[in-house]
Scaffold this motif. Structure first.
Motif, PDB file in Angstrom:
ATOM      1  N   ASP A   1      36.899  32.750  69.263  1.00 47.46           N
ATOM      2  CA  ASP A   1      38.333  32.891  69.540  1.00 47.46           C
ATOM      3  C   ASP A   1      38.595  33.195  71.005  1.00 47.46           C
ATOM      4  O   ASP A   1      39.604  32.764  71.574  1.00 47.46           O
ATOM      5  N   ARG A   2      37.680  33.888  71.661  1.00 43.79           N
ATOM      6  CA  ARG A   2      37.843  34.168  73.088  1.00 43.79           C
ATOM      7  C   ARG A   2      37.720  32.886  73.916  1.00 43.79           C
ATOM      8  O   ARG A   2      38.467  32.658  74.861  1.00 43.79           O
TER       9      ARG A   2
ATOM     10  N   ARG B   1      47.674  28.434  82.922  1.00 43.05           N
ATOM     11  CA  ARG B   1      47.918  29.876  83.015  1.00 43.05           C
ATOM     12  C   ARG B   1      46.915  30.660  82.182  1.00 43.05           C
ATOM     13  O   ARG B   1      46.633  31.824  82.484  1.00 43.05           O
ATOM     14  N   ALA B   2      46.362  30.022  81.144  1.00 45.43           N
ATOM     15  CA  ALA B   2      45.383  30.694  80.294  1.00 45.43           C
ATOM     16  C   ALA B   2      44.141  31.118  81.084  1.00 45.43           C
ATOM     17  O   ALA B   2      43.428  32.039  80.684  1.00 45.43           O
ATOM     18  N   PHE B   3      43.874  30.460  82.216  1.00 44.59           N
ATOM     19  CA  PHE B   3      42.720  30.794  83.042  1.00 44.59           C
ATOM     20  C   PHE B   3      42.998  31.962  83.992  1.00 44.59           C
ATOM     21  O   PHE B   3      42.111  32.396  84.712  1.00 44.59           O
ATOM     22  N   HIS B   4      44.234  32.430  84.031  1.00 40.51           N
ATOM     23  CA  HIS B   4      44.651  33.528  84.923  1.00 40.51           C
ATOM     24  C   HIS B   4      44.347  33.213  86.392  1.00 40.51           C
ATOM     25  O   HIS B   4      43.685  33.991  87.086  1.00 40.51           O
TER      26      HIS B   4
ATOM     27  N   ARG C   1      45.081  34.942  69.882  1.00 38.66           N
ATOM     28  CA  ARG C   1      44.039  35.122  68.869  1.00 38.66           C
ATOM     29  C   ARG C   1      44.592  34.811  67.470  1.00 38.66           C
ATOM     30  O   ARG C   1      43.896  34.248  66.633  1.00 38.66           O
ATOM     31  N   LYS C   2      45.840  35.204  67.242  1.00 34.17           N
ATOM     32  CA  LYS C   2      46.466  34.961  65.938  1.00 34.17           C
ATOM     33  C   LYS C   2      46.606  33.463  65.673  1.00 34.17           C
ATOM     34  O   LYS C   2      46.315  32.978  64.568  1.00 34.17           O
ATOM     35  N   MET C   3      47.032  32.710  66.693  1.00 36.46           N
ATOM     36  CA  MET C   3      47.191  31.264  66.545  1.00 36.46           C
ATOM     37  C   MET C   3      45.834  30.594  66.310  1.00 36.46           C
ATOM     38  O   MET C   3      45.703  29.653  65.514  1.00 36.46           O
TER      39      MET C   3
ATOM     40  N   PRO D   1      36.451  33.654  63.346  1.00 33.47           N
ATOM     41  CA  PRO D   1      36.892  33.676  64.745  1.00 33.47           C
ATOM     42  C   PRO D   1      35.919  34.423  65.651  1.00 33.47           C
ATOM     43  O   PRO D   1      35.861  34.180  66.854  1.00 33.47           O
ATOM     44  N   GLY D   2      35.134  35.338  65.041  1.00 32.16           N
ATOM     45  CA  GLY D   2      34.191  36.123  65.830  1.00 32.16           C
ATOM     46  C   GLY D   2      32.823  35.479  65.970  1.00 32.16           C
ATOM     47  O   GLY D   2      31.897  36.085  66.525  1.00 32.16           O
TER      48      GLY D   2
END
Length: 243
Positions: free
Chosen positions: A10-11, A98-101, A21-23, A43-44
Protein backbone atom coordinates in the motif's frame (compact mmCIF):
# COMPACT_ATOMS: atom_id res chain seq x y z
CA UNK A 1 14.78 4.23 -10.42
CA UNK A 2 14.00 0.89 -8.80
CA UNK A 3 13.99 0.56 -5.05
CA UNK A 4 15.82 -2.48 -3.59
CA UNK A 5 14.33 -2.46 -0.08
CA UNK A 6 11.16 -4.32 0.79
CA UNK A 7 8.18 -2.00 1.26
CA UNK A 8 4.51 -2.41 2.07
CA UNK A 9 2.39 -2.77 -1.05
CA UNK A 10 0.00 0.00 0.00
CA UNK A 11 2.92 2.36 0.60
CA UNK A 12 4.32 1.65 -2.87
CA UNK A 13 0.96 2.28 -4.52
CA UNK A 14 0.41 5.46 -2.50
CA UNK A 15 3.86 6.67 -3.54
CA UNK A 16 2.91 6.10 -7.17
CA UNK A 17 -0.25 8.19 -6.81
CA UNK A 18 -2.94 5.53 -6.64
CA UNK A 19 -4.71 7.29 -3.78
CA UNK A 20 -4.96 7.07 -0.01
CA UNK A 21 -4.35 3.89 1.98
CA UNK A 22 -8.13 3.51 2.24
CA UNK A 23 -8.57 3.77 -1.54
CA UNK A 24 -5.75 1.30 -2.12
CA UNK A 25 -7.25 -1.15 0.38
CA UNK A 26 -10.45 -1.02 -1.70
CA UNK A 27 -8.47 -1.69 -4.92
CA UNK A 28 -6.91 -4.75 -3.32
CA UNK A 29 -10.22 -6.00 -1.93
CA UNK A 30 -11.70 -5.77 -5.44
CA UNK A 31 -8.83 -7.95 -6.78
CA UNK A 32 -7.59 -5.11 -9.02
CA UNK A 33 -3.99 -5.41 -7.80
CA UNK A 34 -1.77 -8.36 -8.72
CA UNK A 35 1.71 -9.21 -7.51
CA UNK A 36 3.76 -11.68 -9.54
CA UNK A 37 0.66 -12.90 -11.36
CA UNK A 38 -1.52 -13.44 -8.29
CA UNK A 39 -4.21 -11.19 -6.81
CA UNK A 40 -2.87 -9.33 -3.77
CA UNK A 41 -4.88 -9.96 -0.61
CA UNK A 42 -2.98 -7.97 2.01
CA UNK A 43 -2.21 -4.20 1.78
CA UNK A 44 0.71 -4.88 4.13
CA UNK A 45 2.31 -7.42 1.78
CA UNK A 46 6.02 -6.67 1.48
CA UNK A 47 7.30 -6.25 -2.07
CA UNK A 48 10.47 -5.06 -3.76
CA UNK A 49 9.44 -2.40 -6.31
CA UNK A 50 11.15 -2.91 -9.63
CA UNK A 51 11.80 -6.57 -8.86
CA UNK A 52 8.35 -7.88 -7.98
CA UNK A 53 5.94 -7.65 -10.93
CA UNK A 54 2.98 -5.51 -9.88
CA UNK A 55 -0.13 -4.81 -11.94
CA UNK A 56 -2.95 -2.38 -11.17
CA UNK A 57 -6.15 -2.65 -13.21
CA UNK A 58 -4.28 -4.89 -15.65
CA UNK A 59 -1.50 -2.35 -16.26
CA UNK A 60 2.08 -3.05 -15.15
CA UNK A 61 3.44 -0.71 -12.49
CA UNK A 62 6.60 1.10 -13.54
CA UNK A 63 8.10 2.15 -10.22
CA UNK A 64 9.96 5.43 -9.88
CA UNK A 65 11.66 6.49 -6.69
CA UNK A 66 12.54 9.98 -7.88
CA UNK A 67 10.91 12.37 -10.32
CA UNK A 68 12.46 15.33 -12.12
CA UNK A 69 10.16 17.92 -13.66
CA UNK A 70 10.93 20.99 -15.75
CA UNK A 71 8.33 23.68 -15.05
CA UNK A 72 7.81 26.95 -16.86
CA UNK A 73 6.79 28.87 -13.76
CA UNK A 74 4.19 31.55 -14.45
CA UNK A 75 4.13 34.94 -12.81
CA UNK A 76 2.18 35.22 -9.56
CA UNK A 77 3.01 31.72 -8.31
CA UNK A 78 5.34 31.10 -5.37
CA UNK A 79 8.37 28.82 -5.60
CA UNK A 80 7.23 26.79 -2.60
CA UNK A 81 5.39 23.61 -1.68
CA UNK A 82 2.69 25.31 0.41
CA UNK A 83 1.42 28.72 1.42
CA UNK A 84 -1.67 29.80 3.33
CA UNK A 85 -2.55 32.65 1.00
CA UNK A 86 -0.86 32.28 -2.39
CA UNK A 87 -0.76 29.65 -5.13
CA UNK A 88 2.45 27.60 -5.14
CA UNK A 89 4.20 25.71 -7.93
CA UNK A 90 3.19 22.29 -6.58
CA UNK A 91 -0.46 23.32 -7.06
CA UNK A 92 0.20 23.27 -10.82
CA UNK A 93 0.85 19.51 -10.75
CA UNK A 94 -1.72 16.69 -10.94
CA UNK A 95 -2.09 14.23 -8.03
CA UNK A 96 0.08 11.69 -9.86
CA UNK A 97 3.12 13.93 -9.44
CA UNK A 98 2.16 15.51 -6.12
CA UNK A 99 2.17 12.00 -4.64
CA UNK A 100 5.99 12.08 -4.92
CA UNK A 101 6.16 15.22 -2.72
CA UNK A 102 8.36 17.21 -5.12
CA UNK A 103 9.82 20.58 -4.18
CA UNK A 104 11.40 23.41 -6.18
CA UNK A 105 15.18 23.46 -6.50
CA UNK A 106 15.92 27.03 -5.52
CA UNK A 107 13.71 30.10 -5.80
CA UNK A 108 12.29 32.15 -8.62
CA UNK A 109 10.67 35.48 -7.67
CA UNK A 110 6.89 35.51 -7.50
CA UNK A 111 6.66 38.06 -10.34
CA UNK A 112 9.28 36.22 -12.45
CA UNK A 113 8.68 33.30 -14.77
CA UNK A 114 10.67 30.60 -16.47
CA UNK A 115 12.67 27.48 -15.73
CA UNK A 116 12.19 25.82 -12.36
CA UNK A 117 13.29 22.29 -11.53
CA UNK A 118 10.98 20.26 -9.29
CA UNK A 119 12.16 16.99 -7.76
CA UNK A 120 12.02 14.80 -4.66
CA UNK A 121 15.73 13.95 -4.99
CA UNK A 122 17.08 15.79 -1.97
CA UNK A 123 20.72 14.92 -2.60
CA UNK A 124 20.66 16.25 -6.15
CA UNK A 125 18.86 19.43 -5.06
CA UNK A 126 21.32 20.03 -2.22
CA UNK A 127 24.30 19.72 -4.52
CA UNK A 128 22.82 21.89 -7.26
CA UNK A 129 22.20 24.63 -4.69
CA UNK A 130 25.55 24.29 -2.95
CA UNK A 131 27.50 27.58 -3.06
CA UNK A 132 30.61 25.52 -3.83
CA UNK A 133 29.17 24.26 -7.13
CA UNK A 134 28.52 27.67 -8.72
CA UNK A 135 25.81 26.27 -11.00
CA UNK A 136 25.03 28.85 -13.70
CA UNK A 137 21.61 30.48 -14.07
CA UNK A 138 20.74 32.43 -17.22
CA UNK A 139 17.99 35.06 -17.34
CA UNK A 140 16.28 37.14 -20.00
CA UNK A 141 15.27 40.54 -18.67
CA UNK A 142 13.61 43.74 -19.80
CA UNK A 143 15.21 46.66 -17.97
CA UNK A 144 14.02 50.22 -17.46
CA UNK A 145 17.00 52.26 -18.56
CA UNK A 146 19.77 52.29 -21.16
CA UNK A 147 22.14 49.37 -20.57
CA UNK A 148 25.66 50.19 -21.72
CA UNK A 149 29.05 48.54 -22.10
CA UNK A 150 29.97 50.21 -18.81
CA UNK A 151 27.28 48.09 -17.17
CA UNK A 152 28.60 44.99 -18.93
CA UNK A 153 32.05 45.64 -17.46
CA UNK A 154 30.62 46.37 -14.00
CA UNK A 155 28.76 43.05 -14.00
CA UNK A 156 31.93 41.32 -15.20
CA UNK A 157 33.80 42.71 -12.18
CA UNK A 158 31.04 41.80 -9.71
CA UNK A 159 28.37 44.16 -8.40
CA UNK A 160 28.30 45.56 -4.86
CA UNK A 161 24.72 45.13 -3.60
CA UNK A 162 22.91 47.41 -1.20
CA UNK A 163 24.01 45.33 1.79
CA UNK A 164 27.68 45.63 0.82
CA UNK A 165 28.01 42.13 -0.64
CA UNK A 166 30.04 41.89 -3.85
CA UNK A 167 28.57 39.34 -6.25
CA UNK A 168 30.57 36.89 -8.28
CA UNK A 169 31.29 38.09 -11.83
CA UNK A 170 28.24 37.92 -14.09
CA UNK A 171 28.00 37.72 -17.87
CA UNK A 172 25.74 40.49 -19.17
CA UNK A 173 24.81 40.51 -22.87
CA UNK A 174 22.94 43.45 -24.40
CA UNK A 175 20.27 42.30 -26.86
CA UNK A 176 18.75 45.75 -27.35
CA UNK A 177 19.65 49.03 -25.66
CA UNK A 178 17.16 51.85 -25.27
CA UNK A 179 14.91 53.51 -22.72
CA UNK A 180 13.80 49.93 -22.16
CA UNK A 181 16.65 47.49 -22.73
CA UNK A 182 16.61 43.75 -23.35
CA UNK A 183 19.45 41.71 -21.91
CA UNK A 184 20.60 38.22 -21.02
CA UNK A 185 22.44 37.71 -17.75
CA UNK A 186 24.26 34.65 -16.44
CA UNK A 187 25.10 34.47 -12.74
CA UNK A 188 26.71 31.75 -10.64
CA UNK A 189 25.05 32.16 -7.26
CA UNK A 190 21.54 32.71 -5.97
CA UNK A 191 21.27 35.58 -3.51
CA UNK A 192 17.83 36.91 -2.60
CA UNK A 193 16.38 38.95 -5.53
CA UNK A 194 19.91 39.01 -6.92
CA UNK A 195 19.21 39.99 -10.53
CA UNK A 196 16.95 42.87 -9.51
CA UNK A 197 19.42 44.07 -6.89
CA UNK A 198 22.32 43.95 -9.34
CA UNK A 199 20.50 46.23 -11.75
CA UNK A 200 19.36 48.52 -8.94
CA UNK A 201 23.04 48.93 -8.04
CA UNK A 202 23.64 50.44 -11.49
CA UNK A 203 20.52 52.64 -11.22
CA UNK A 204 18.21 50.52 -13.36
CA UNK A 205 15.00 48.59 -12.69
CA UNK A 206 13.98 45.16 -13.92
CA UNK A 207 10.55 45.25 -15.54
CA UNK A 208 10.34 41.61 -16.63
CA UNK A 209 12.42 38.60 -15.64
CA UNK A 210 12.49 35.09 -17.07
CA UNK A 211 14.95 32.31 -16.24
CA UNK A 212 15.88 30.47 -19.42
CA UNK A 213 18.60 28.09 -18.22
CA UNK A 214 20.06 26.44 -15.14
CA UNK A 215 23.33 24.60 -15.56
CA UNK A 216 22.89 22.28 -18.57
CA UNK A 217 19.08 22.60 -18.51
CA UNK A 218 17.49 25.02 -20.95
CA UNK A 219 13.82 25.91 -20.77
CA UNK A 220 11.81 23.90 -23.28
CA UNK A 221 10.35 26.47 -25.71
CA UNK A 222 7.25 24.30 -26.14
CA UNK A 223 6.29 24.77 -22.48
CA UNK A 224 3.88 27.63 -21.96
CA UNK A 225 3.76 29.32 -18.53
CA UNK A 226 2.30 26.83 -16.07
CA UNK A 227 3.21 23.79 -18.17
CA UNK A 228 5.76 21.13 -17.24
CA UNK A 229 7.32 17.90 -18.44
CA UNK A 230 9.56 15.18 -17.05
CA UNK A 231 13.26 15.54 -17.71
CA UNK A 232 14.74 13.24 -20.31
CA UNK A 233 17.33 10.64 -19.29
CA UNK A 234 19.95 12.73 -21.09
CA UNK A 235 19.02 15.85 -19.09
CA UNK A 236 19.19 13.93 -15.79
CA UNK A 237 22.61 12.54 -16.71
CA UNK A 238 23.88 16.04 -17.53
CA UNK A 239 22.64 17.31 -14.16
CA UNK A 240 24.37 14.49 -12.33
CA UNK A 241 27.60 15.19 -14.22
CA UNK A 242 27.69 18.56 -12.42
CA UNK A 243 27.98 16.74 -9.11
Amino acid sequence: MAAKERQRLDRVLAHMGFGTRKMIKKLIKEKRVQVNGRPAEDPGLHVIPGRDYIEVNGEPLVYEEYIYLMLNKPQGVLSATEDRYAKVVVDLLPPRYRAFHPFPVGRLDKDAEGLLLLTNDGELAHRLLSPKKHVSKMYYAVVDGIVTETDVEAFRQGIILNDGYRTMPGELTILRSGTESEVELTIYEGKYHQVKRMFEAVSKRVLYLKRIAMGPLRLDELLRPGEYRELTEEEIIKLRELL
